[in-house]
Design a protein around this motif. Structure first.
Motif, PDB file in Angstrom:
ATOM      1  N   ARG B 220       0.826  -1.205   0.000  1.00 22.91           N
ATOM      2  CA  ARG B 220       0.000   0.000   0.000  1.00 22.91           C
ATOM      3  C   ARG B 220       0.859   1.253   0.000  1.00 22.91           C
ATOM      4  O   ARG B 220       0.583   2.217  -0.693  1.00 22.91           O
ATOM      5  CB  ARG B 220      -0.920  -0.018   1.229  1.00 22.91           C
ATOM      6  N   GLU B 221       1.949   1.191   0.785  1.00 21.16           N
ATOM      7  CA  GLU B 221       2.749   2.386   0.996  1.00 21.16           C
ATOM      8  C   GLU B 221       3.724   2.665  -0.147  1.00 21.16           C
ATOM      9  O   GLU B 221       3.929   3.813  -0.528  1.00 21.16           O
ATOM     10  CB  GLU B 221       3.550   2.186   2.283  1.00 21.16           C
ATOM     11  N   VAL B 222       4.330   1.579  -0.685  1.00 21.04           N
ATOM     12  CA  VAL B 222       5.473   1.769  -1.579  1.00 21.04           C
ATOM     13  C   VAL B 222       5.142   1.513  -3.048  1.00 21.04           C
ATOM     14  O   VAL B 222       5.708   2.143  -3.934  1.00 21.04           O
ATOM     15  CB  VAL B 222       6.638   0.852  -1.133  1.00 21.04           C
ATOM     16  N   ALA B 223       4.226   0.589  -3.317  1.00 20.71           N
ATOM     17  CA  ALA B 223       4.016   0.164  -4.703  1.00 20.71           C
ATOM     18  C   ALA B 223       3.391   1.270  -5.549  1.00 20.71           C
ATOM     19  O   ALA B 223       2.581   2.059  -5.073  1.00 20.71           O
ATOM     20  CB  ALA B 223       3.119  -1.066  -4.730  1.00 20.71           C
ATOM     21  N   ASP B 224       3.830   1.312  -6.819  1.00 21.89           N
ATOM     22  CA  ASP B 224       3.142   2.160  -7.786  1.00 21.89           C
ATOM     23  C   ASP B 224       1.976   1.383  -8.380  1.00 21.89           C
ATOM     24  O   ASP B 224       0.985   1.958  -8.802  1.00 21.89           O
ATOM     25  CB  ASP B 224       4.102   2.576  -8.901  1.00 21.89           C
ATOM     26  N   GLU B 225       2.161   0.063  -8.437  1.00 21.64           N
ATOM     27  CA  GLU B 225       1.109  -0.781  -8.972  1.00 21.64           C
ATOM     28  C   GLU B 225       1.124  -2.120  -8.240  1.00 21.64           C
ATOM     29  O   GLU B 225       2.186  -2.614  -7.865  1.00 21.64           O
ATOM     30  CB  GLU B 225       1.322  -1.015 -10.471  1.00 21.64           C
ATOM     31  N   VAL B 226      -0.057  -2.670  -8.011  1.00 20.26           N
ATOM     32  CA  VAL B 226      -0.159  -3.993  -7.408  1.00 20.26           C
ATOM     33  C   VAL B 226      -0.853  -4.907  -8.412  1.00 20.26           C
ATOM     34  O   VAL B 226      -1.809  -4.494  -9.059  1.00 20.26           O
ATOM     35  CB  VAL B 226      -0.969  -3.956  -6.088  1.00 20.26           C
ATOM     36  N   ALA B 227      -0.322  -6.113  -8.556  1.00 20.61           N
ATOM     37  CA  ALA B 227      -0.992  -7.083  -9.416  1.00 20.61           C
ATOM     38  C   ALA B 227      -1.370  -8.281  -8.556  1.00 20.61           C
ATOM     39  O   ALA B 227      -0.536  -8.819  -7.821  1.00 20.61           O
ATOM     40  CB  ALA B 227      -0.078  -7.503 -10.557  1.00 20.61           C
ATOM     41  N   PHE B 228      -2.612  -8.695  -8.625  1.00 23.07           N
ATOM     42  CA  PHE B 228      -3.060  -9.870  -7.885  1.00 23.07           C
ATOM     43  C   PHE B 228      -3.061 -11.070  -8.821  1.00 23.07           C
ATOM     44  O   PHE B 228      -3.685 -11.046  -9.887  1.00 23.07           O
ATOM     45  CB  PHE B 228      -4.459  -9.642  -7.306  1.00 23.07           C
ATOM     46  N   MET B 229      -2.312 -12.104  -8.441  1.00 24.01           N
ATOM     47  CA  MET B 229      -2.214 -13.303  -9.281  1.00 24.01           C
ATOM     48  C   MET B 229      -2.895 -14.476  -8.587  1.00 24.01           C
ATOM     49  O   MET B 229      -2.804 -14.629  -7.367  1.00 24.01           O
ATOM     50  CB  MET B 229      -0.749 -13.664  -9.530  1.00 24.01           C
ATOM     51  N   ASP B 230      -3.532 -15.308  -9.390  1.00 24.17           N
ATOM     52  CA  ASP B 230      -4.078 -16.559  -8.861  1.00 24.17           C
ATOM     53  C   ASP B 230      -4.087 -17.595  -9.975  1.00 24.17           C
ATOM     54  O   ASP B 230      -4.444 -17.281 -11.114  1.00 24.17           O
ATOM     55  CB  ASP B 230      -5.493 -16.332  -8.314  1.00 24.17           C
ATOM     56  N   ALA B 231      -3.643 -18.800  -9.665  1.00 23.47           N
ATOM     57  CA  ALA B 231      -3.648 -19.925 -10.604  1.00 23.47           C
ATOM     58  C   ALA B 231      -3.010 -19.568 -11.932  1.00 23.47           C
ATOM     59  O   ALA B 231      -3.490 -19.960 -13.000  1.00 23.47           O
ATOM     60  CB  ALA B 231      -5.075 -20.428 -10.812  1.00 23.47           C
ATOM     61  N   GLY B 232      -1.897 -18.835 -11.884  1.00 22.56           N
ATOM     62  CA  GLY B 232      -1.113 -18.602 -13.091  1.00 22.56           C
ATOM     63  C   GLY B 232      -1.589 -17.483 -13.985  1.00 22.56           C
ATOM     64  O   GLY B 232      -1.085 -17.342 -15.102  1.00 22.56           O
TER      65      GLY B 232
END
Lengths: 303, 260
Positions: B220-232
């Motif tokens: 939350r604090e550092v990322a410019d972008e977050v990607a959520f991955m599941d099952a490849g």
């Protein structure tokens, strides 16, 4: 709450007693004394002959030859062993197969048979030609004129040793965690450099104790070079040459045993220091120097 | 290429990257971009392929399908006349020099001191003079707060200290991209903070980073972008505040409700 003013008294307990250790030690000392007395008084041991021949010129020559055989065979064995292991572990299937076949043959046949074979080598291959197959020969060596038992003995011992060393080195390399190779390659090292700089130094800790074992074993295996036949190693000179002449086998066996034991003892000391060198970073235990520095840091800056 | 085009080029560009181990499909088409100076945090349940994707970026794993570029260069292959050619090991090693990697279990060299770990690669891979590498190594140790531990062996350091040395070791190669594979997962809770603090500092200095982590606070604090991955696959990606607070997909919601 802890009282800072009065530190607790240091423990001064009465140590646990071990009476049975004293009993066992006494029994063993008596038995050893009896054996030594028996050996000293039994004429079959021929102690005067033993002392007479312990530093005999021929015996010393045998010691020197045995050491030479051991040293050359071991050095070649280790170098070739490393090469065989690297071949075995490389991704190249040709190399890997060649290494496997070498191991199969040289570990799978008795060293005595191999030494006898190398002794017969000049008879089987009368001369050696270098050149184009079925074409002109560029260089020709007459092996029969070149018959040299010492060299053949070294070759025989070294090739056998290489096969065993290769397995020891492989065990050492596979004992290093995979992450070490990964971290090295992630830092841009090639496979070879990662092997040399990261994996092999760590594998040495596992490699050295059995290698010390191999070296000691090789020292004694040199007594088999009589199969070549090479007749100037320690065992051949003491038992075949001298004992056959003076008809006193027991003291001459003792002379040989004494020298083998002496050399082995020196090797054990060397192994201790090698092991210590390669165990750097293994233990969390701090060196005296580091402990001193920490203790100094702990003290209030009074003095 | 102009300097402007070079700076606009993404540092990492993945197009439908697939990876299988035998019949097991671990990555089923990952498409992502990381711009220069950005921090991408990959989150997701265990076995979702986050670490595998990270390992593909510096060719510790080979990609089975799709294309993966680092700073415009195809990873592990050369494209000639529409055909892919496997790279020579030497060229792959050269590519990896520019990508630093920090591992979950640190993977420090146990037979070398903290400083020895750091100077190893600059000296032996890049050919930097020993003296210069040692000076730089001490500077890096200072930067991760371990100036007094230069001569300690890894076994004498705490987990947090070891990981900070590992970060300094990766930085010593002056990478243009840093990969972090669950850098705090093997640490005691009290030691996590010191490693995250170092990573925060790096992010603020503008180092491009791809981070696999379960530390949502860090994301939350550092990322410019977050990607959520599941099952490849990447289920969703976006601004960390937005995605972590208001996930759109059910699977993201379910995962976040468990870890936050």
């Amino acid at each position: 709450m802890t009282d800072v003013g009065t530190p607790p008294q240091a423990i001064d307990a009465i140590p646990l007693r071990h009476p049975w250790r004293w009993v066992a030690a006494t029994v063993i000392i008596v038995l050893v004394a009896l054996f030594l007395y028996g050996a000293a008084t039994n004429p079959a041991y021929g102690w005067s002959t033993y002392l007479e021949y312990l530093f005999n010129e021929r015996v010393l020559l045998g010691v020197f030859n045995t050491l030479q055989l051991t040293a050359y065979a071991m050095v070649i064995g280790v170098v070739l062993g490393v090469a065989l292991t690297v071949m075995r572990l490389s991704s190249n299937p040709v190399m890997s197969a060649v290494s496997w076949v070498f191991l199969w043959i040289f570990r799978g046949t008795p060293v005595y048979v191999q030494l006898a074979f190398w002794g017969l080598f000049p008879t089987i291959y009368r001369n050696l030609q270098l050149g184009v197959p079925f074409g002109p020969s560029l260089l020709e060596i007459d092996l029969q004129a070149f018959s040299y038992p010492f060299l053949l003995a070294v070759i025989g011992l070294a090739l056998n040793e290489a096969a065993y060393m290769a397995e020891i080195i492989r065990a050492g390399i596979t004992s290093v965690p995979e992450g070490q190779m990964e971290a090295s390659t992630a830092l841009g090292m090639s496979w070879g450099m990662a092997m040399r700089r990261t994996v092999l130094p760590q594998a040495m800790r596992v490699i050295i104790p059995p290698t010390g074992n191999e070296l000691i074993s090789l020292l004694k295996t040199t007594s088999l070079v009589t199969a070549v036949p090479y007749a100037f190693d320690l065992y051949s000179i003491t038992t075949r040459e001298i004992a056959a002449r003076i008809f006193e086998p027991v003291p001459m066996l003792l002379v040989a045993a004494t020298w083998y034991l002496a050399v082995t003892s020196v090797l054990m000391v060397g192994q201790y220091y090698l092991e210590r060198h390669f165990s750097r970073g293994v233990s969390r235990t701090l060196t005296t120097k580091q402990l001193d520095a920490l203790a100094k840091a702990q003290q209030p800056s009074a003095g | 290429m102009t300097a402007e085009a070079a700076s606009a080029r993404p540092m990492v560009k993945a197009e439908m990257v697939c990876k299988n181990f035998g019949a097991l499909k671990v990555l089923k088409g990952i498409t992502l971009e990381v711009q220069k100076g950005e921090v991408l945090v990959l989150v997701g349940p265990s076995g979702s392929g986050k670490s595998t994707f990270l390992r593909c970026i510096n060719h510790l794993e080979t990609v089975n399908a799709g294309r993966l570029y680092v700073d415009g260069d195809l990873v592990g292959y050369q494209e000639k006349g529409g055909k892919l050619h496997e790279m020579k090991p030497r060229d792959v090693a050269k590519q990896r020099r520019d990508v630093g990697m920090v591992f979950q279990h640190f993977n420090l060299f146990p037979h070398r001191t903290a400083l020895g770990n750091i100077v190893e690669s600059p000296v032996h891979v890049k050919g930097v003079k020993k003296k210069a590498a040692v000076d730089r190594g001490r500077e890096l140790l200072e930067r991760v707060g371990l100036a007094d531990k230069a001569d300690a062996y890894p076994a004498q350091l705490s987990g947090g200290q070891q990981q900070r040395v590992a970060i300094a070791r990766a930085l010593a190669m002056d990478p243009k991209l840093m990969l972090f594979d669950e850098p705090t997962s093997a640490l005691d809770p009290e030691l996590v903070g010191e490693v995250l603090a170092v990573m925060k500092k790096l992010a603020s200095e503008g180092i491009t980073m791809v981070v696999v982590t379960h530390e949502m606070g860090f994301a939350r604090e550092v990322a410019d972008e977050v990607a959520f991955m599941d099952a490849g696959v990447v289920i969703e990606r976006g601004n960390p505040r937005e995605l972590l607070a208001h996930p759109k997909h059910e699977r993201t919601k379910a995962f976040l409700s468990k870890v936050m």
